[in-house]
Design an enzyme around this catalytic site. Structure first.
Site, PDB file in Angstrom:
ATOM      1  N   HIS A 166     -18.308 -34.049 -36.807  1.00 44.16           N
ATOM      2  CA  HIS A 166     -17.123 -33.023 -36.122  1.00 44.16           C
ATOM      3  C   HIS A 166     -16.175 -33.059 -37.428  1.00 44.16           C
ATOM      4  O   HIS A 166     -15.706 -32.257 -37.893  1.00 44.16           O
ATOM      5  CB  HIS A 166     -16.738 -33.524 -35.007  1.00 44.16           C
ATOM      6  CG  HIS A 166     -17.614 -33.182 -33.788  1.00 44.16           C
ATOM      7  ND1 HIS A 166     -17.823 -34.092 -32.945  1.00 44.16           N
ATOM      8  CD2 HIS A 166     -18.285 -32.332 -33.549  1.00 44.16           C
ATOM      9  CE1 HIS A 166     -18.532 -33.550 -32.188  1.00 44.16           C
ATOM     10  NE2 HIS A 166     -19.032 -32.174 -32.322  1.00 44.16           N
ATOM     11  N   SER A 211     -22.985 -35.657 -30.130  1.00 47.01           N
ATOM     12  CA  SER A 211     -21.949 -36.530 -29.266  1.00 47.01           C
ATOM     13  C   SER A 211     -22.929 -37.231 -28.044  1.00 47.01           C
ATOM     14  O   SER A 211     -22.967 -38.216 -27.768  1.00 47.01           O
ATOM     15  CB  SER A 211     -21.228 -35.714 -28.459  1.00 47.01           C
ATOM     16  OG  SER A 211     -20.196 -35.125 -29.620  1.00 47.01           O
ATOM     17  N   ARG A 263     -26.285 -27.633 -36.954  1.00 44.64           N
ATOM     18  CA  ARG A 263     -26.983 -28.623 -37.634  1.00 44.64           C
ATOM     19  C   ARG A 263     -28.419 -28.401 -37.939  1.00 44.64           C
ATOM     20  O   ARG A 263     -28.921 -28.812 -38.959  1.00 44.64           O
ATOM     21  CB  ARG A 263     -27.225 -30.034 -36.529  1.00 44.64           C
ATOM     22  CG  ARG A 263     -25.767 -30.636 -36.531  1.00 44.64           C
ATOM     23  CD  ARG A 263     -25.657 -31.438 -35.141  1.00 44.64           C
ATOM     24  NE  ARG A 263     -26.119 -30.387 -34.054  1.00 44.64           N
ATOM     25  CZ  ARG A 263     -25.950 -31.137 -32.778  1.00 44.64           C
ATOM     26  NH1 ARG A 263     -25.430 -32.184 -32.741  1.00 44.64           N
ATOM     27  NH2 ARG A 263     -26.069 -29.977 -31.807  1.00 44.64           N
ATOM     28  N   LYS A 318     -20.574 -31.553 -15.775  1.00 50.29           N
ATOM     29  CA  LYS A 318     -20.912 -32.999 -15.105  1.00 50.29           C
ATOM     30  C   LYS A 318     -21.276 -33.831 -16.175  1.00 50.29           C
ATOM     31  O   LYS A 318     -21.789 -33.629 -17.201  1.00 50.29           O
ATOM     32  CB  LYS A 318     -21.852 -32.820 -13.992  1.00 50.29           C
ATOM     33  CG  LYS A 318     -21.521 -32.105 -12.692  1.00 50.29           C
ATOM     34  CD  LYS A 318     -22.758 -32.272 -11.749  1.00 50.29           C
ATOM     35  CE  LYS A 318     -22.350 -31.344 -10.706  1.00 50.29           C
ATOM     36  NZ  LYS A 318     -23.813 -30.818 -10.044  1.00 50.29           N
TER      37      LYS A 318
END
Ligand code: PNS
Length: 174
Positions: free
Chosen positions: A19, A130, A92, A43
């Site tokens: 990032h 992430s 990516r 969630k």
């Protein structure tokens, strides 16, 4: 002359070095970049919206022309509110393309003026996500080099028990 403003939206749960590279590259193309953490409840988020913003601010300390913010609701509404010229997204691998293509088209349907700039992630970071960072950290793996130091510290705080257990197992030689 009009200052060019780009929004870099995402979940940033947590921010990775991938990032940060995209942010630095976007700063070469735009006068200002707003890193915008999406508030839409998902969630299983590891870090709260505030924590994600704090970590981004710490990782970007001293970098001029960058702002960290958050937004709720539709991205196109936030872009309009901020009077931004474009959205930045990192690509990516081919696997990202379909999702990004769908999202860009949905956004353009919502606002015909929507414009996105896609930056290809460099070879050093193309495999980092992430989600991968969260998983590695949760299992006691080393994430240094993948995330900024402040994120690494925050991950150790989120998973202290697991890291302590693994540390104990290693010292016992098991
Ligand atoms: O880092 P991510 O999770 O890939 O980021 C996705 C994000 C936050 C950019 C996307 O989910 C988004 O724009 N959310 C805001 C809601 C919205 O506008 N949805 C319609 C476009 S698909």
């Amino acid at each position: 002359m009009k200052q060019r403003l780009a929004i870099y939206p995402g979940s940033f749960d947590p921010a990775t070095n991938g990032h940060l590279t995209i942010i630095h590259r976007a700063l070469r193309l735009f006068d200002h970049v707003v890193v915008a953490v999406a508030q839409n409840a998902r969630k299983g988020s590891l870090f709260s919206i505030d924590e994600r913003q704090e970590l981004l601010r710490e990782a970007l300390k001293g970098v001029p022309r960058v702002e960290v913010d958050s937004f709720r609701g539709l991205l196109v509404d936030y872009i309009r509110e901020r009077k931004a010229d474009a959205v930045i997204r990192g690509l990516r691998a081919v696997s990202d393309f379909e999702y990004e293509f769908q999202m860009a088209n949905a956004n353009r349907k919502l606002d015909p003026d929507f414009e996105a700039v896609f930056l290809m992630t460099g070879e050093d970071y193309f495999y980092i996500s992430s989600q991968m960072v969260r998983e590695v950290a949760s299992l006691g793996g080393d994430v240094s080099g993948l995330v900024p130091v402040c994120v690494q510290r925050a991950l150790m705080e989120k998973y202290p028990k697991r890291l302590t257990e693994i540390g104990r197992m290693k010292s016992k030689g098991s």
